[in-house]
Design a protein around this motif. Sequence first.
Motif, PDB file in Angstrom:
ATOM      1  N   SER A   1     -20.347 -21.420  -0.155  1.00 44.12           N
ATOM      2  CA  SER A   1     -19.162 -22.489   0.397  1.00 44.12           C
ATOM      3  C   SER A   1     -17.926 -21.870  -0.322  1.00 44.12           C
ATOM      4  CB  SER A   1     -19.578 -23.862  -0.519  1.00 44.12           C
ATOM      5  OG  SER A   1     -19.436 -23.576  -1.859  1.00 44.12           O
ATOM      6  N   HIS A   2     -16.666 -22.438   0.275  1.00 47.59           N
ATOM      7  CA  HIS A   2     -15.542 -22.295  -0.466  1.00 47.59           C
ATOM      8  C   HIS A   2     -15.420 -22.413  -1.876  1.00 47.59           C
ATOM      9  CE1 HIS A   2     -11.177 -22.286  -0.464  1.00 47.59           C
ATOM     10  NE2 HIS A   2     -11.182 -23.134  -1.174  1.00 47.59           N
ATOM     11  N   GLU A   3     -15.894 -23.682  -2.207  1.00 48.65           N
ATOM     12  CA  GLU A   3     -15.952 -23.830  -3.654  1.00 48.65           C
ATOM     13  C   GLU A   3     -16.456 -22.639  -4.644  1.00 48.65           C
ATOM     14  OE1 GLU A   3     -15.058 -27.094  -1.305  1.00 48.65           O
ATOM     15  OE2 GLU A   3     -16.783 -25.958  -1.397  1.00 48.65           O
ATOM     16  N   GLN A   4     -17.750 -22.178  -4.139  1.00 48.27           N
ATOM     17  CA  GLN A   4     -18.219 -21.138  -4.759  1.00 48.27           C
ATOM     18  C   GLN A   4     -17.542 -19.771  -4.673  1.00 48.27           C
ATOM     19  OE1 GLN A   4     -22.472 -20.250  -3.899  1.00 48.27           O
ATOM     20  NE2 GLN A   4     -23.122 -21.932  -4.966  1.00 48.27           N
ATOM     21  N   VAL A   5     -16.892 -19.427  -3.613  1.00 48.43           N
ATOM     22  CA  VAL A   5     -16.110 -18.333  -3.477  1.00 48.43           C
ATOM     23  C   VAL A   5     -14.847 -18.395  -4.762  1.00 48.43           C
ATOM     24  CG1 VAL A   5     -14.310 -17.116  -2.251  1.00 48.43           C
ATOM     25  CG2 VAL A   5     -16.296 -17.708  -1.225  1.00 48.43           C
ATOM     26  N   VAL A   6     -14.103 -19.515  -4.771  1.00 48.52           N
ATOM     27  CA  VAL A   6     -13.366 -19.709  -5.849  1.00 48.52           C
ATOM     28  C   VAL A   6     -13.902 -19.752  -7.147  1.00 48.52           C
ATOM     29  CG1 VAL A   6     -11.889 -21.570  -6.860  1.00 48.52           C
ATOM     30  CG2 VAL A   6     -11.920 -21.668  -4.268  1.00 48.52           C
ATOM     31  N   LYS A   7     -15.055 -19.965  -7.506  1.00 46.68           N
ATOM     32  CA  LYS A   7     -15.678 -19.898  -8.739  1.00 46.68           C
ATOM     33  C   LYS A   7     -15.779 -18.438  -8.978  1.00 46.68           C
ATOM     34  CE  LYS A   7     -17.452 -21.149 -12.812  1.00 46.68           C
ATOM     35  NZ  LYS A   7     -16.567 -21.621 -13.820  1.00 46.68           N
ATOM     36  N   ILE A   8     -16.296 -17.580  -7.969  1.00 48.61           N
ATOM     37  CA  ILE A   8     -16.683 -16.124  -8.254  1.00 48.61           C
ATOM     38  C   ILE A   8     -15.368 -15.254  -8.386  1.00 48.61           C
ATOM     39  CG2 ILE A   8     -17.317 -14.401  -6.866  1.00 48.61           C
ATOM     40  CD1 ILE A   8     -19.172 -15.965  -5.361  1.00 48.61           C
ATOM     41  N   VAL A   9     -14.305 -15.842  -7.877  1.00 46.07           N
ATOM     42  CA  VAL A   9     -12.852 -15.050  -8.090  1.00 46.07           C
ATOM     43  C   VAL A   9     -12.478 -15.322  -9.454  1.00 46.07           C
ATOM     44  CG1 VAL A   9     -10.794 -14.910  -7.391  1.00 46.07           C
ATOM     45  CG2 VAL A   9     -12.388 -14.859  -5.378  1.00 46.07           C
ATOM     46  N   GLU A  10     -12.611 -16.746  -9.908  1.00 47.76           N
ATOM     47  CA  GLU A  10     -12.239 -16.990 -11.231  1.00 47.76           C
ATOM     48  C   GLU A  10     -12.960 -15.992 -12.198  1.00 47.76           C
ATOM     49  OE1 GLU A  10     -12.753 -21.245 -11.300  1.00 47.76           O
ATOM     50  OE2 GLU A  10     -10.980 -21.678 -10.243  1.00 47.76           O
ATOM     51  N   LEU A  11     -14.406 -16.111 -12.394  1.00 48.99           N
ATOM     52  CA  LEU A  11     -15.090 -15.314 -13.044  1.00 48.99           C
ATOM     53  C   LEU A  11     -14.875 -13.768 -12.985  1.00 48.99           C
ATOM     54  CD1 LEU A  11     -18.341 -16.978 -12.219  1.00 48.99           C
ATOM     55  CD2 LEU A  11     -17.259 -16.915 -14.254  1.00 48.99           C
ATOM     56  N   ALA A  12     -14.535 -13.268 -11.931  1.00 46.37           N
ATOM     57  CA  ALA A  12     -14.113 -11.777 -11.704  1.00 46.37           C
ATOM     58  C   ALA A  12     -12.750 -11.728 -12.481  1.00 46.37           C
ATOM     59  CB  ALA A  12     -13.600 -11.498 -10.206  1.00 46.37           C
ATOM     60  N   ALA A  13     -11.656 -12.644 -12.421  1.00 48.09           N
ATOM     61  CA  ALA A  13     -10.501 -12.467 -13.190  1.00 48.09           C
ATOM     62  C   ALA A  13     -10.683 -12.519 -14.759  1.00 48.09           C
ATOM     63  CB  ALA A  13      -9.583 -13.857 -12.647  1.00 48.09           C
ATOM     64  N   VAL A  14     -11.603 -13.113 -15.067  1.00 46.20           N
ATOM     65  CA  VAL A  14     -11.894 -13.216 -16.323  1.00 46.20           C
ATOM     66  C   VAL A  14     -12.697 -11.995 -17.029  1.00 46.20           C
ATOM     67  CG1 VAL A  14     -13.201 -14.498 -18.278  1.00 46.20           C
ATOM     68  CG2 VAL A  14     -12.032 -15.734 -16.682  1.00 46.20           C
ATOM     69  N   HIS A  15     -13.491 -11.422 -16.218  1.00 45.13           N
ATOM     70  CA  HIS A  15     -14.427 -10.339 -16.566  1.00 45.13           C
ATOM     71  C   HIS A  15     -14.022  -9.148 -16.185  1.00 45.13           C
ATOM     72  CE1 HIS A  15     -16.918 -13.364 -18.576  1.00 45.13           C
ATOM     73  NE2 HIS A  15     -16.911 -14.100 -17.612  1.00 45.13           N
ATOM     74  N   ASN A  16     -12.755  -8.920 -15.683  1.00 43.82           N
ATOM     75  CA  ASN A  16     -12.192  -7.710 -14.814  1.00 43.82           C
ATOM     76  C   ASN A  16     -13.208  -7.152 -13.894  1.00 43.82           C
ATOM     77  OD1 ASN A  16     -10.572  -5.583 -14.482  1.00 43.82           O
ATOM     78  ND2 ASN A  16     -11.527  -4.277 -16.228  1.00 43.82           N
ATOM     79  N   ILE A  17     -13.761  -7.922 -12.798  1.00 43.01           N
ATOM     80  CA  ILE A  17     -14.568  -7.502 -11.783  1.00 43.01           C
ATOM     81  C   ILE A  17     -13.961  -7.042 -10.795  1.00 43.01           C
ATOM     82  CG2 ILE A  17     -16.668  -7.977 -10.595  1.00 43.01           C
ATOM     83  CD1 ILE A  17     -17.125  -7.888 -13.710  1.00 43.01           C
ATOM     84  N   ALA A  18     -14.191  -5.949  -9.921  1.00 42.84           N
ATOM     85  CA  ALA A  18     -13.464  -5.380  -8.615  1.00 42.84           C
ATOM     86  C   ALA A  18     -14.439  -6.156  -7.758  1.00 42.84           C
ATOM     87  CB  ALA A  18     -13.621  -4.104  -8.376  1.00 42.84           C
ATOM     88  N   LEU A  19     -13.869  -7.027  -6.670  1.00 39.97           N
ATOM     89  CA  LEU A  19     -14.509  -7.442  -5.539  1.00 39.97           C
ATOM     90  C   LEU A  19     -14.276  -7.114  -4.325  1.00 39.97           C
ATOM     91  CD1 LEU A  19     -14.477 -11.399  -6.494  1.00 39.97           C
ATOM     92  CD2 LEU A  19     -16.228  -9.721  -6.893  1.00 39.97           C
ATOM     93  N   VAL A  20     -15.239  -6.748  -3.468  1.00 43.24           N
ATOM     94  CA  VAL A  20     -15.178  -6.211  -2.346  1.00 43.24           C
ATOM     95  C   VAL A  20     -15.660  -7.126  -1.248  1.00 43.24           C
ATOM     96  CG1 VAL A  20     -15.512  -4.127  -0.637  1.00 43.24           C
ATOM     97  CG2 VAL A  20     -14.955  -3.939  -3.214  1.00 43.24           C
ATOM     98  N   PRO A  21     -14.861  -7.880  -0.426  1.00 45.61           N
ATOM     99  CA  PRO A  21     -15.564  -8.922   0.541  1.00 45.61           C
ATOM    100  C   PRO A  21     -16.173  -7.974   1.709  1.00 45.61           C
ATOM    101  CG  PRO A  21     -13.254  -9.549   0.126  1.00 45.61           C
ATOM    102  CD  PRO A  21     -13.525  -8.101  -0.273  1.00 45.61           C
ATOM    103  N   VAL A  22     -17.285  -8.373   2.223  1.00 41.69           N
ATOM    104  CA  VAL A  22     -17.921  -7.681   3.554  1.00 41.69           C
ATOM    105  C   VAL A  22     -18.472  -8.813   4.345  1.00 41.69           C
ATOM    106  CG1 VAL A  22     -18.505  -5.428   2.093  1.00 41.69           C
ATOM    107  CG2 VAL A  22     -20.134  -7.327   2.335  1.00 41.69           C
TER     108      VAL A  22
END
Length: 611
Positions: free
Chosen positions: A158-179
């Motif tokens: 869901s869109h809401e889960q994507v928002v949460k994933i990006v927030e977590l990535a910002a906190v933990h310095n994760i690089a995200l690659v959408p595919v």
Amino acid sequence: MGNRVRAIWYQRDSQEMDHSVPRQIIGGVYRKRRQDVLRWDGWGYKDSQFVYHNGEVSFLGEGYPIGGAKLDNFRNWFEETFDVDFARSNPPTNPPTDFPEPLRNGDFLSGLKQAGVEFSEDGMDRMMRCHGQTLADIESLRKHKFERLPDVVIWPNSHEQVVKIVELAAVHNIALVPVGGNTSVSLASTTPLIYDRTIGCLDMTQMNRLLWLSEENLTACFETGIVGQDIERELSQHGFTLGHEPDSHEFSTLGGWIATRASGMKKNRYGNIEDIVVRTKMVTGKGVLEKQFTAPRVSVGPDFDHVIFGSEGTLGVVTEAVVKIRRVPDVIHCESLVFGNFEKGVRFLREVAEKRLQPASIRLIDNVQFKCGMLLEPKGSLLAGFYEFGKKFYLTTICGFQLDSVVAVTMLFEGEAKSVVHHEKQVLEIAKRHGAIQGGEKNGRKGYMLTFVIAYIRDFIWDYNIVGESFETSIAWDKCIQLCTNVKACIEREVAKRNIKYFVVSTRVTQSYDDGACIYFYLLFKHVDARKDPLVLMMEIEEIARDEILACGGTLSHHHGVGKLRSRWYPASVSQVGVGLYDAIKSELDPKNIFAAGNLVGTEGYRKAKL
């Protein structure tokens, strides 16, 4: 195909969900285990491929027009052109069993678990999403040489889960690659070479629902992980179509089309992706970017959606898109034409475009592809025999054509019955003035549908030491013929310099506009010198050909995008001011460089991420 079923709701009014009319969408290309359905080392479905057995070449798989066909002419042409012995092939490569350990971030994974987000660190899951469809990608897979795998695959629903994933990535310095479908031919979806950060592959394909549909406004809203064929399957149940049909239609997703600024075979009727999408919703490192209205046109400053088109996963991830839809046409009719040479075919396309009479799809193929199309006729078919005798007699004796110069145009007409008849009559009158003869509906239909099979040929011939690749550009009409001539000559010179004896260079015009066209180039060659890496040879030749394309006035890409493969030409294409503008947008939307895909300007262009 092991299709999966997901429940959604159908909505007639775009403002209110109608829960009384449940709908289902069926799709199965991208289950969580892609390897159960798709090839791990090449293009397409596991059950669809060209094979050689007992002296015959055939195509396996029932999902394509040539499924089960015996292709003797195809076999003979490859044997003669490339000096191939089909009885001797390279041994097949087995899937890998050992994978590099992921760079694990425990706190990030714990956050995903708490948020109810599914993820996997399985080696095969990671490998199936580390690549696109370039020769370099496939070579890495077959030789088990993974420069970098994503460390974790994440499936938001869901869109809401994507928002949460990006927030977590910002906190933990994760690089995200959408595919999405991983069908890129620009290295755009290839995992970037980042070794000091955990890389999360954000697989969007489980977000594949139709959220609402408005019959009155002719619009619909989809989650962007939905595959092209599933969009059409769902819309057709309600009498509608999207009409966006790229060659990768079976596997690519709505989000991928937006990210690469894609084009489809029927763009003349339905438009390119930027003409079809009305509104997007994108999750960025600073929050959600979305218009607060849906309207046919507004004047409220720059349109930020056009920053999203072509951003290639570097600014954020698009989760939803409102798109224009059209009624399913009453008539869909294919036709084909044969011209004496390539120049006559181009002049015909130019006049059709000038008069704004383009069919839904109109494509010009050169002599090499004309012959190859005939070669894919099944053994024993009427047209296969026609190719051997009747076609030669008719084209040479009756029409006065030279077999080594004739070309073909395939066309697809759509619309109301009377309109299609009138439209086709107008186009055929133009064709007659340019010396064309009709090739018939069957050849037009075959030429259109075989587009979806071509990618399988590359993987098949690779087993016999033949490498093949394609690249595209767009060019103004007044430079079209010269570009085709110069680039083909350039490729032939470079091939000769490298002492490559067996090769083929081919050209196709795939989309036409008022002021120009999209041109494809294809190169196939046989490599026999084990001391030279064929992939390196191909990349060298392609880069020199790209320089020639740009020197002739062509563009860096018409619809495949820049990715990592063409990033070195990007500054010259958009100017340093353009690069600076892109950097400013990147810095604003993604200050922590969460979306570190490395496309467009490459990792150097991200400068110093504000971590």
